[in-house]
Design an enzyme around this catalytic site. Sequence first.
Site, short mmCIF file in Angstrom:
data_model
loop_
_atom_site.label_atom_id
_atom_site.label_comp_id
_atom_site.label_asym_id
_atom_site.label_seq_id
_atom_site.Cartn_x
_atom_site.Cartn_y
_atom_site.Cartn_z
N GLU A 58 0.17 -1.41 0.00
CA GLU A 58 0.27 0.20 0.16
C GLU A 58 0.75 1.12 0.28
OE1 GLU A 58 -2.68 -0.02 -0.31
OE2 GLU A 58 -3.80 -1.48 -0.12
N TYR A 142 -6.27 5.98 4.80
CA TYR A 142 -6.45 4.86 3.72
C TYR A 142 -5.70 3.61 4.06
CZ TYR A 142 -5.76 2.23 -0.18
OH TYR A 142 -5.09 1.69 -1.48
N ASP A 160 -9.88 6.63 -1.17
CA ASP A 160 -8.78 6.93 -2.39
C ASP A 160 -9.34 6.91 -3.60
OD1 ASP A 160 -9.18 4.64 -4.53
OD2 ASP A 160 -7.09 3.39 -4.62
N CYS A 214 -13.72 1.77 -14.90
CA CYS A 214 -13.67 3.22 -14.69
C CYS A 214 -12.53 4.19 -14.58
CB CYS A 214 -14.88 3.17 -13.24
SG CYS A 214 -15.69 4.64 -13.15
N CYS A 221 -17.55 1.37 -20.23
CA CYS A 221 -18.91 1.68 -19.25
C CYS A 221 -19.26 0.03 -19.69
CB CYS A 221 -20.04 2.25 -19.27
SG CYS A 221 -19.39 3.87 -18.22
N CYS A 224 -18.97 -2.36 -17.75
CA CYS A 224 -19.00 -2.38 -16.33
C CYS A 224 -19.43 -3.50 -15.47
CB CYS A 224 -19.32 -1.01 -15.50
SG CYS A 224 -18.67 -0.72 -14.40
N CYS A 230 -25.26 2.41 -11.63
CA CYS A 230 -24.24 3.45 -11.96
C CYS A 230 -24.83 5.02 -12.38
CB CYS A 230 -23.21 3.10 -12.99
SG CYS A 230 -22.80 4.77 -13.20
FE1 SF4 Z 1 -17.87 3.55 -14.46
FE2 SF4 Z 1 -19.76 3.71 -13.86
FE3 SF4 Z 1 -19.03 3.67 -16.33
FE4 SF4 Z 1 -19.53 1.69 -14.30
S1 SF4 Z 1 -20.72 2.90 -15.62
S2 SF4 Z 1 -17.28 1.93 -16.04
S3 SF4 Z 1 -19.21 3.13 -12.66
S4 SF4 Z 1 -19.40 4.87 -15.78
#
Ligand code: SF4
Length: 413
Positions: A58, A142, A160, A214, A221, A224, A230
């Site tokens: 870390e 953190y 973070d 992200c 996205c 994701c 989201c």
């Molecule tokens: Fe990031 Fe939302 Fe896109 Fe996923 S859907 S990569 S959380 S902006």
Amino acid sequence: APAPPPARHLFSDPAEAEALRRNLLAWYDRCKRDLPWRALAATEPDADRRGYAVWVSEIMLQQTQVATVIDYYNRWMQKWPTLQALAQASLEEVNELWAGLGYYSRGKRLQEAARKVVCELAGRMPRTAEDLQKLLPGVGRYTAGAIASISYGQATGVVDGNVIRVLCRLRCIGADSSSPAVIDRLWDMANVLVDRSRPGDFNQALMELGATVCVPKSPLCGECPVKQQCQAWRRKLFGKAPPVPDVEDCGVGDCPLCPPATEPWDSSAGVTNFPRKAAKKPPRAMRTATCVLERRGCHGAPEYLIVQRPSSGLLAGLWEFPSLPLAQDLQEEKEKEELADHLQAWMGRPVAAKGLQFIGEVIHIFSHIHQTYVVYSLHLDGDVTLDPALSPSRWVTEDEFHASAVSTAMKKV
Ligand code: SF4
């Protein structure tokens, strides 16, 4: 006490929060990167060693890319596999191994803290985020949360840079993400969201998502695992903020977490509307004259003089060519005179400014300083007696120079 944040910016629906945990952890199990500290944290049976392994990773990962850290981490753990081994190392050895990783005070503080654990805590790592932060120098909120959740299974969140970006997008938080008010809200959210049964994996998954999917520019996205949870993604898709049942829309009043009214949603930026940051102060410009002093060593190979920097401040304790900060806009002749005077103090004999040969300029960006090294060279005939009253200094061959605790900036020089 500050007013509670509008529900739009929270995970106020427990089913939605649970779906996010489930999707994120399933994705992490499938896609996580194979990293040496993860292997150690998963297989090391000794709790103190586990905590130490995560702690080192870390600290190294602060402000440094994973790809750069891996080699340093492996060499570090090979050299000092335990807290006890690190506690016995010298600062010189630590600086030598750390050379090139940047932000050198991190290595120094890590070693000081290891000594503290060994000498004052009987070699036992504190087991909770609160104690880690309280008892270990250089361990902030953190790092404490990361060690406690990954090594000891404490259900505590972490925030973070990656987590800030992901959470701000998940909940359309567009207020200045570096402001204490927003950071406090993100910590609250991370602590609520963290998976109670797999806190370490959950935290790593959230950070991994920020590091690989992200990402700051052009997030992926489509791939994701939490796009259904989201708000930024849905807003991009449907062109407006998604409705939140039984909650009045915010963003029209003075919501503390929405983008400021003067900087509304920019549809061309999509999800990268979030997070937002106040403009950074530009780095301070500095000029430093530095001289590569060269002599013939006893075997005929060239040797170079390096001197040690003070034990506190920027690049503390590292070695460098004799250097002197300069006022801005000095003429070259004046620069050479000042550098010659500085070198005279080192060598105890006059140095003629006209003997200094200008080689070129090297630019190095530290986090807050735009540093220009004005590089000169000087060849010396005969031996030089260095003044022992000054900082430590030594003559090194090129190979020895590269093996010494010198900064990346000096290697560029
Ligand atoms: Fe990031 Fe939302 Fe896109 Fe996923 S859907 S990569 S959380 S902006």
